[in-house]
Design an enzyme around this catalytic site. Structure first.
Site, PDB file in Angstrom:
ATOM      1  N   GLU A 233      71.907  47.895  -6.083  1.00 60.91           N
ATOM      2  CA  GLU A 233      71.417  46.612  -5.458  1.00 60.91           C
ATOM      3  C   GLU A 233      72.315  45.858  -6.385  1.00 60.91           C
ATOM      4  OE1 GLU A 233      68.854  44.704  -4.258  1.00 60.91           O
ATOM      5  OE2 GLU A 233      68.294  46.478  -5.540  1.00 60.91           O
TER       6      GLU A 233
ATOM      7  N   GLU B 190      79.361  34.792  -3.553  1.00 63.26           N
ATOM      8  CA  GLU B 190      78.279  34.737  -4.588  1.00 63.26           C
ATOM      9  C   GLU B 190      78.629  34.238  -5.181  1.00 63.26           C
ATOM     10  OE1 GLU B 190      76.913  37.996  -6.399  1.00 63.26           O
ATOM     11  OE2 GLU B 190      74.371  37.708  -6.023  1.00 63.26           O
TER      12      GLU B 190
ATOM     13  N   GLU C 117      76.599  44.356 -21.827  1.00 64.54           N
ATOM     14  CA  GLU C 117      76.728  44.339 -23.390  1.00 64.54           C
ATOM     15  C   GLU C 117      76.319  42.593 -23.645  1.00 64.54           C
ATOM     16  OE1 GLU C 117      78.146  45.712 -19.972  1.00 64.54           O
ATOM     17  OE2 GLU C 117      80.796  44.329 -20.326  1.00 64.54           O
TER      18      GLU C 117
ATOM     19  N   GLY D  93      74.544  45.074  -9.693  1.00 65.97           N
ATOM     20  CA  GLY D  93      75.363  43.925 -10.629  1.00 65.97           C
ATOM     21  C   GLY D  93      75.917  43.380  -9.320  1.00 65.97           C
TER      22      GLY D  93
ATOM     23  N   THR E  95      81.593  45.723  -8.671  1.00 62.70           N
ATOM     24  CA  THR E  95      81.444  47.033  -9.114  1.00 62.70           C
ATOM     25  C   THR E  95      80.767  47.624  -8.823  1.00 62.70           C
ATOM     26  OG1 THR E  95      81.949  45.191 -11.344  1.00 62.70           O
ATOM     27  CG2 THR E  95      80.655  47.196 -11.740  1.00 62.70           C
ATOM     28  N   GLY E  96      79.949  47.445  -7.864  1.00 64.29           N
ATOM     29  CA  GLY E  96      78.974  48.403  -7.203  1.00 64.29           C
ATOM     30  C   GLY E  96      80.339  49.380  -6.438  1.00 64.29           C
TER      31      GLY E  96
ATOM     32  N   CYS F 110      70.106  37.856  -8.153  1.00 62.18           N
ATOM     33  CA  CYS F 110      70.662  38.866  -6.744  1.00 62.18           C
ATOM     34  C   CYS F 110      70.246  37.709  -5.478  1.00 62.18           C
ATOM     35  CB  CYS F 110      70.640  39.552  -6.873  1.00 62.18           C
ATOM     36  SG  CYS F 110      68.923  40.325  -6.964  1.00 62.18           S
TER      37      CYS F 110
ATOM     38  N   LYS G  30      72.877  52.931 -19.198  1.00 56.67           N
ATOM     39  CA  LYS G  30      73.767  51.359 -20.704  1.00 56.67           C
ATOM     40  C   LYS G  30      73.052  49.921 -19.790  1.00 56.67           C
ATOM     41  CE  LYS G  30      77.254  48.877 -19.287  1.00 56.67           C
ATOM     42  NZ  LYS G  30      76.904  48.033 -20.038  1.00 56.67           N
TER      43      LYS G  30
HETATM   44  P1  NAI Z   1      79.070  43.535 -13.436  1.00 61.86           P
HETATM   45  O1  NAI Z   1      78.706  43.673 -12.134  1.00 61.86           O
HETATM   46  O2  NAI Z   1      80.397  43.646 -13.412  1.00 61.86           O
HETATM   47  O3  NAI Z   1      78.416  44.231 -14.498  1.00 61.86           O
HETATM   48  C1  NAI Z   1      76.842  45.161 -14.134  1.00 61.86           C
HETATM   49  C2  NAI Z   1      76.675  46.302 -15.296  1.00 61.86           C
HETATM   50  O4  NAI Z   1      78.252  46.531 -15.090  1.00 61.86           O
HETATM   51  C3  NAI Z   1      77.295  45.509 -16.701  1.00 61.86           C
HETATM   52  O5  NAI Z   1      75.772  46.192 -17.149  1.00 61.86           O
HETATM   53  C4  NAI Z   1      78.452  45.600 -16.516  1.00 61.86           C
HETATM   54  O6  NAI Z   1      78.893  46.901 -18.343  1.00 61.86           O
HETATM   55  C5  NAI Z   1      78.707  46.840 -16.269  1.00 61.86           C
HETATM   56  N1  NAI Z   1      80.268  47.919 -14.987  1.00 61.86           N
HETATM   57  C6  NAI Z   1      80.734  47.113 -15.280  1.00 61.86           C
HETATM   58  N2  NAI Z   1      81.912  47.635 -14.671  1.00 61.86           N
HETATM   59  C7  NAI Z   1      81.585  48.736 -14.517  1.00 61.86           C
HETATM   60  C8  NAI Z   1      82.039  49.556 -13.892  1.00 61.86           C
HETATM   61  N3  NAI Z   1      83.354  49.664 -14.167  1.00 61.86           N
HETATM   62  N4  NAI Z   1      81.543  50.561 -14.288  1.00 61.86           N
HETATM   63  C9  NAI Z   1      80.507  51.032 -14.202  1.00 61.86           C
HETATM   64  N5  NAI Z   1      79.710  49.849 -14.629  1.00 61.86           N
HETATM   65  C10 NAI Z   1      80.365  48.645 -15.177  1.00 61.86           C
HETATM   66  O7  NAI Z   1      79.260  41.521 -13.522  1.00 61.86           O
HETATM   67  P2  NAI Z   1      79.041  40.279 -14.305  1.00 61.86           P
HETATM   68  O8  NAI Z   1      80.805  40.776 -14.999  1.00 61.86           O
HETATM   69  O9  NAI Z   1      78.850  40.606 -15.383  1.00 61.86           O
HETATM   70  O10 NAI Z   1      79.167  39.684 -13.713  1.00 61.86           O
HETATM   71  C11 NAI Z   1      80.394  39.264 -12.533  1.00 61.86           C
HETATM   72  C12 NAI Z   1      80.096  38.870 -11.311  1.00 61.86           C
HETATM   73  O11 NAI Z   1      78.641  39.679 -10.284  1.00 61.86           O
HETATM   74  C13 NAI Z   1      78.634  37.219 -11.494  1.00 61.86           C
HETATM   75  O12 NAI Z   1      79.476  36.713 -11.684  1.00 61.86           O
HETATM   76  C14 NAI Z   1      77.692  37.570 -10.658  1.00 61.86           C
HETATM   77  O13 NAI Z   1      78.547  37.335  -9.689  1.00 61.86           O
HETATM   78  C15 NAI Z   1      77.606  39.419  -9.948  1.00 61.86           C
HETATM   79  N6  NAI Z   1      76.608  39.451 -10.818  1.00 61.86           N
HETATM   80  C16 NAI Z   1      75.500  39.556  -9.709  1.00 61.86           C
HETATM   81  C17 NAI Z   1      74.490  40.278  -9.518  1.00 61.86           C
HETATM   82  C18 NAI Z   1      73.364  40.329  -9.060  1.00 61.86           C
HETATM   83  O14 NAI Z   1      71.804  41.282  -9.443  1.00 61.86           O
HETATM   84  N7  NAI Z   1      73.404  40.850  -7.725  1.00 61.86           N
HETATM   85  C19 NAI Z   1      73.602  41.056 -11.468  1.00 61.86           C
HETATM   86  C20 NAI Z   1      75.109  40.758 -12.335  1.00 61.86           C
HETATM   87  C21 NAI Z   1      76.261  39.877 -11.848  1.00 61.86           C
END
Ligand code: NAI
Ligand code: MG
Length: 495
Positions: free
Chosen positions: A253, A387, A181, A231, A235-236, A287, A178
């Site tokens: 990660e 972050e 989006e 991510g 969420t992790g 990240c 996945k």
């Molecule tokens: P997110 O971590 O919520 O989303 C990343 C992925 O996880 C997307 O594919 C999303 O559809 C999926 N996801 C969301 N909720 C989920 C759930 N409950 N179960 C399984 N999968 C789920 O990050 P988002 O909302 O795009 O960004 C929010 C914040 O996260 C950003 O402002 C940033 O601070 C951080 N972030 C950190 C990243 C990193 O590599 N460290 C990458 C992206 C975001």
């Protein structure tokens, strides 16, 4: 407009929901494409397809490693043929400058070739065990974990997909994938390449949709043997909870708030360059961004002055124009960054440059934030602790090496950290003290598919890339062979 579809069991199909999602170009807010928007039913269908392909048919896992490798090499060649298109796709969908997207594509191709080369190399070990049970030959072998679900963010859409797919497929797993989006388009192209390369049906399945409706199902499904995610830490954590049901293997990660520690003996121009790369590359949506500059007090003023001059001179614009810095992924993420900037001002940090949305020229409808530097930060400020995931640098100062190390480690994260100094022994001393999985001496950000990538503390679990990254997608099986079966006859009587 064509609706881009899921790829399940070798077929492109729309979600049962009949819903679609607009995929937006963050550089100008226009619609680039429409994708199908999946739900739980589609996710379960994809899991079932991967399960049947792995446990039922078993074509992919039973293949000789060299044969699987030949598919990965085919994928790499097909990616090379459309490298320009892949780079433009990520530039439009994510907003990053074209030259950064081109770098991502070549790294992605290299990653497929790396795992194609690694998978048929010697693995496992032979153990000289004790003779308590007679003469035994003991060895280990690696097997694929099974059905792997993989979820990626939007900051490196293609590259994050490949970091996960290349090792998982090399190891013989079947996958449900996945993408975010917010930037799924290059991943859809990658799956078109998988189809063209002839990867067997059900081996790699693509489900397009959001986190709560699709991602969460992948994390909790008892038919999924492993989940890997890149991510946010929040969420992790929810994925780790969901994964506990069947105790599936987890690879996470997550976020970071990485330090760049700069000593007064550094070469100032070079250090400024790395500090810039550390926070403005990919508009800070990295990240491992070194978002906390921890600098020796005596050079702080001169350093920050030079850094601000350089930051103010950066060009900002649509990625296709190859500016120094592109857009922020969504309006929401931009608002979040701007809110952090407001908190920095409110909590007493000194805004040195940037600090606002950028709307000049053809950027009026895009989501751009000026490169931002806050001086006189303290360790309890929100912008220092959280972050931000944008082009916002916080500057803190130190007087002694001990103080520098303490500040660097004063975070719940532990993804990365850098040290800049011309004193080699000190560079190594400080690097060894950093509680982080990736460290840099006299640089910030370089990453290689050959070397393991991952974090300490709340930055994650496990490692991607390199040999470690392959082993994450493998189970280790112990095999014990009795070389003298008859010798144990009478074992009960001997007592
Ligand atoms: P997110 O971590 O919520 O989303 C990343 C992925 O996880 C997307 O594919 C999303 O559809 C999926 N996801 C969301 N909720 C989920 C759930 N409950 N179960 C399984 N999968 C789920 O990050 P988002 O909302 O795009 O960004 C929010 C914040 O996260 C950003 O402002 C940033 O601070 C951080 N972030 C950190 C990243 C990193 O590599 N460290 C990458 C992206 C975001
Ligand atoms: Mg987009």
């Amino acid at each position: 407009m064509e609706i881009l579809k899921n790829y399940i069991n070798g077929e492109w199909k729309e979600s049962v929901t009949g819903r679609t999602r607009s995929i937006i170009c963050p550089s100008d807010g226009t619609e680039l494409a429409k994708t199908t928007e999946s739900n739980e039913v589609d996710a379960k269908e994809a899991i079932a397809a991967a399960k049947a392909a792995f446990y039922g048919v078993g074509t992919w896992r039973r293949m000789a490693a060299v044969e699987r490798a030949s598919y990965l090499l085919k994928v790499a060649s097909l990616m090379e043929e459309c490298a320009d298109e892949l780079a433009k796709t990520d530039t439009l969908d994510n907003g990053k400058p074209l030259r950064e997207a081109e770098g991502d594509v070549s790294d992605a191709i290299e990653c497929f070739r790396y795992y194609a080369g690694l998978i048929d190399k010697p693995s496992g070990g032979v153990y000289d065990v004790n003779q308590g049970f007679g003469e035994m030959h003991s060895f280990t072998m690696h097997e694929p974990v099974g059905v792997c679900a993989q979820i990626t963010p939007w900051n490196y859409p293609l590259l994050m997909a490949v970091w996960k797919l290349a090792p998982a497929l090399a190891a013989g797993n079947c996958v449900v994938f996945k993408p975010s989006e917010n930037a799924p388009l290059s991943t859809i192209k990658l799956f078109e390449i998988f189809e063209k390369a002839g990867i067997p049906a059900g081996t790699a399945n693509l489900v397009l949709g959001n986190g709560p409706e699709v991602g969460a199902i992948l994390a909790e499904s008892e038919d999924v043997d492993m989940i890997t995610f890149t991510g946010s830490t929040k969420t992790g954590q929810s994925i780790a909870h969901a994964a506990a049901g069947n105790l599936k293997k987890v690879g996470l990660e997550l976020g970071g708030k990485s330090p760049l520690v700069v000593f007064a003996d550094c070469d100032l121009e070079a250090a400024v360059e790395w500090a810039m790369i550390g926070i403005f590359f990919n508009a800070g949506q990295v990240c491992a961004a070194t978002s906390r500059l921890i600098i020796e007090e005596s050079i702080k003023d001169a350093f920050v002055k030079r850094l601000a001059e350089r930051a103010n001179a950066l060009t900002i614009g649509p990625g296709m124009e190859n500016p120094d810095m592109g857009a922020i992924i969504t309006e929401g993420q931009m608002e979040k960054i701007l809110a952090y900037i407001e908190s920095g001002k409110r909590e007493g940090a000194t805004l040195v440059c940037g600090g606002e949305r950028y709307t000049e020229g053809n950027c009026a409808n895009g989501y751009f934030v000026r490169p931002t530097i806050f001086d006189n930060c303290t360790k309890d400020m929100t912008i220092v602790k959280e972050e931000i995931f944008g082009p916002v640098l916080s500057v803190l100062t130190f007087r002694t090496e001990e103080e520098a190390v303490a500040l660097a480690n004063d975070t719940e994260y532990g993804l990365a950290g850098g040290v800049i100094t011309n004193d080699g022994a000190r560079a190594l001393r400080v690097m060894k003290e950093l509680r982080a999985g990736i460290t840099w001496i006299n640089c910030s950000q370089p990453t290689f598919c050959q070397a393991p990538w991952g974090g300490y503390k709340k930055s994650g679990v496990g490692r991607e890339l390199g040999v470690h990254g392959l082993e994450e997608y493998q189970e280790t099986k112990q095999v014990n062979i009795n070389l003298n079966p008859a010798a144990q006859v009478g074992w009960y009587e001997e007592r």
